[in-house]
Design a protein around this motif. Structure first.
Motif, PDB file in Angstrom:
ATOM      1  N   ALA A   1       0.905  -1.274   0.032  1.00 22.14           N
ATOM      2  CA  ALA A   1      -0.275  -0.223  -0.064  1.00 22.14           C
ATOM      3  C   ALA A   1       0.881   1.319   0.138  1.00 22.14           C
ATOM      4  N   VAL A   2       0.441   2.373  -0.234  1.00 22.83           N
ATOM      5  CA  VAL A   2       1.180   3.601  -0.205  1.00 22.83           C
ATOM      6  C   VAL A   2       0.428   4.286   0.964  1.00 22.83           C
ATOM      7  N   GLY A   3       1.132   4.600   1.712  1.00 27.71           N
ATOM      8  CA  GLY A   3       0.843   5.483   3.045  1.00 27.71           C
ATOM      9  C   GLY A   3       1.783   6.266   3.526  1.00 27.71           C
ATOM     10  N   VAL A   4       1.503   6.926   4.660  1.00 26.62           N
ATOM     11  CA  VAL A   4       2.218   7.942   5.175  1.00 26.62           C
ATOM     12  C   VAL A   4       2.343   7.459   6.795  1.00 26.62           C
ATOM     13  N   THR A   5       3.428   7.697   7.395  1.00 23.32           N
ATOM     14  CA  THR A   5       3.701   7.605   8.626  1.00 23.32           C
ATOM     15  C   THR A   5       4.000   8.686   9.405  1.00 23.32           C
TER      16      THR A   5
ATOM     17  N   PRO B   1      -1.125  -6.207   6.220  1.00 24.90           N
ATOM     18  CA  PRO B   1      -1.853  -7.521   6.149  1.00 24.90           C
ATOM     19  C   PRO B   1      -3.089  -7.262   5.152  1.00 24.90           C
ATOM     20  N   ASP B   2      -3.256  -8.606   4.444  1.00 27.58           N
ATOM     21  CA  ASP B   2      -4.323  -8.736   3.489  1.00 27.58           C
ATOM     22  C   ASP B   2      -5.558  -8.432   4.405  1.00 27.58           C
ATOM     23  N   PRO B   3      -6.614  -7.493   3.716  1.00 31.27           N
ATOM     24  CA  PRO B   3      -7.706  -7.343   4.502  1.00 31.27           C
ATOM     25  C   PRO B   3      -8.793  -8.571   4.239  1.00 31.27           C
ATOM     26  N   GLU B   4      -9.390  -8.723   5.454  1.00 34.81           N
ATOM     27  CA  GLU B   4     -10.444  -9.810   5.445  1.00 34.81           C
ATOM     28  C   GLU B   4     -11.771  -9.294   5.419  1.00 34.81           C
ATOM     29  N   PRO B   5     -12.803  -9.585   4.525  1.00 37.37           N
ATOM     30  CA  PRO B   5     -14.366  -8.878   4.506  1.00 37.37           C
ATOM     31  C   PRO B   5     -14.884  -9.342   5.980  1.00 37.37           C
ATOM     32  N   GLY B   6     -15.407  -8.346   6.762  1.00 35.12           N
ATOM     33  CA  GLY B   6     -16.197  -8.432   7.767  1.00 35.12           C
ATOM     34  C   GLY B   6     -17.684  -8.470   7.332  1.00 35.12           C
ATOM     35  N   PRO B   7     -18.563  -8.623   8.156  1.00 39.33           N
ATOM     36  CA  PRO B   7     -20.242  -8.746   7.643  1.00 39.33           C
ATOM     37  C   PRO B   7     -20.674  -7.610   6.723  1.00 39.33           C
ATOM     38  N   GLY B   8     -20.989  -8.030   5.510  1.00 43.96           N
ATOM     39  CA  GLY B   8     -21.526  -6.832   4.904  1.00 43.96           C
ATOM     40  C   GLY B   8     -20.383  -6.158   4.133  1.00 43.96           C
ATOM     41  N   GLU B   9     -19.418  -6.715   4.069  1.00 47.48           N
ATOM     42  CA  GLU B   9     -17.908  -6.119   3.350  1.00 47.48           C
ATOM     43  C   GLU B   9     -17.635  -6.801   2.193  1.00 47.48           C
ATOM     44  N   VAL B  10     -17.132  -6.349   1.283  1.00 51.27           N
ATOM     45  CA  VAL B  10     -16.275  -7.009   0.085  1.00 51.27           C
ATOM     46  C   VAL B  10     -14.891  -6.713  -0.007  1.00 51.27           C
ATOM     47  N   VAL B  11     -13.801  -7.677  -0.276  1.00 53.59           N
ATOM     48  CA  VAL B  11     -12.545  -7.285  -0.608  1.00 53.59           C
ATOM     49  C   VAL B  11     -12.444  -6.945  -1.991  1.00 53.59           C
ATOM     50  N   ILE B  12     -11.915  -5.659  -2.425  1.00 52.53           N
ATOM     51  CA  ILE B  12     -11.577  -5.437  -3.967  1.00 52.53           C
ATOM     52  C   ILE B  12     -10.103  -5.584  -4.076  1.00 52.53           C
ATOM     53  N   ARG B  13      -9.647  -6.287  -5.079  1.00 53.28           N
ATOM     54  CA  ARG B  13      -8.403  -6.337  -5.884  1.00 53.28           C
ATOM     55  C   ARG B  13      -8.527  -4.786  -6.480  1.00 53.28           C
ATOM     56  N   VAL B  14      -7.682  -3.824  -6.236  1.00 50.19           N
ATOM     57  CA  VAL B  14      -7.767  -2.482  -6.728  1.00 50.19           C
ATOM     58  C   VAL B  14      -6.936  -2.454  -8.071  1.00 50.19           C
ATOM     59  N   HIS B  15      -7.480  -1.967  -9.029  1.00 49.15           N
ATOM     60  CA  HIS B  15      -6.877  -1.613 -10.475  1.00 49.15           C
ATOM     61  C   HIS B  15      -6.405  -0.458 -10.657  1.00 49.15           C
ATOM     62  N   ALA B  16      -7.258   0.667 -10.099  1.00 51.24           N
ATOM     63  CA  ALA B  16      -6.930   1.985 -10.260  1.00 51.24           C
ATOM     64  C   ALA B  16      -7.553   2.761  -8.996  1.00 51.24           C
TER      65      ALA B  16
ATOM     66  N   ILE C   1      -8.660  -3.702  -0.791  1.00 50.38           N
ATOM     67  CA  ILE C   1      -9.225  -2.859   0.370  1.00 50.38           C
ATOM     68  C   ILE C   1     -10.568  -3.635   0.868  1.00 50.38           C
ATOM     69  N   ALA C   2     -10.985  -3.441   1.686  1.00 54.60           N
ATOM     70  CA  ALA C   2     -12.107  -4.025   2.302  1.00 54.60           C
ATOM     71  C   ALA C   2     -13.143  -2.783   2.534  1.00 54.60           C
ATOM     72  N   VAL C   3     -14.208  -2.968   2.013  1.00 47.00           N
ATOM     73  CA  VAL C   3     -15.481  -1.751   2.088  1.00 47.00           C
ATOM     74  C   VAL C   3     -16.512  -2.391   2.432  1.00 47.00           C
TER      75      VAL C   3
END
Length: 130
Positions: A3-7, A21-36, A107-109
């Protein structure tokens, strides 16, 4: 997962490639492999520290990015049947939320924040629509 982040908040030079860590989907969530992922004024403000108070109780790195497009990688429990693994979608992310922003490989959203990409639309274009 990369990921690209700031400290530390600051200008564009504050952005760093980080491992998370790879995100895990919680209830009502999906994991998306980001292309853009788009860059907008909210993202630059996030990077500069405009939301530092909201992030104070979370450890760094902080991952910016509100708008993304990609492919559904996983479905959590309680996701309705309008979404499926492998589907091209776009989403709006709250980077100060529990999972961070869109500048990541995955991302998990909430499923409610995910819609299919219009036919014939590229991932790059779709990442700017919302």
């Amino acid at each position: 997962m990369r990921a690209v982040g700031v400290t530390e908040f600051g200008g564009p030079d504050a952005l760093r490639l980080v491992e998370l860590p790879d995100p895990e989907p919680g209830p009502g969530e999906v994991v998306i492999r980001v292309h853009a992922a788009a860059v907008n004024p909210t993202d630059t403000g996030f990077r500069a520290g405009a939301y530092a108070a909201m992030l104070a109780k979370r450890p760094a790195p902080y991952v910016p990015g509100m708008d993304a497009a990609g492919v559904i990688d996983a479905l959590g429990p309680d996701v309705d049947d309008r979404l499926r693994v492998g589907q091209a979608v776009m989403t709006m992310v709250l980077p100060a939320g529990r999972n961070g922003g869109a500048y990541a490989e995955k991302i998990a959203v909430p499923a409610a924040a995910v819609v299919p990409i219009p036919a014939g639309t590229s991932f790059v274009s779709a990442s700017t629509l919302l």
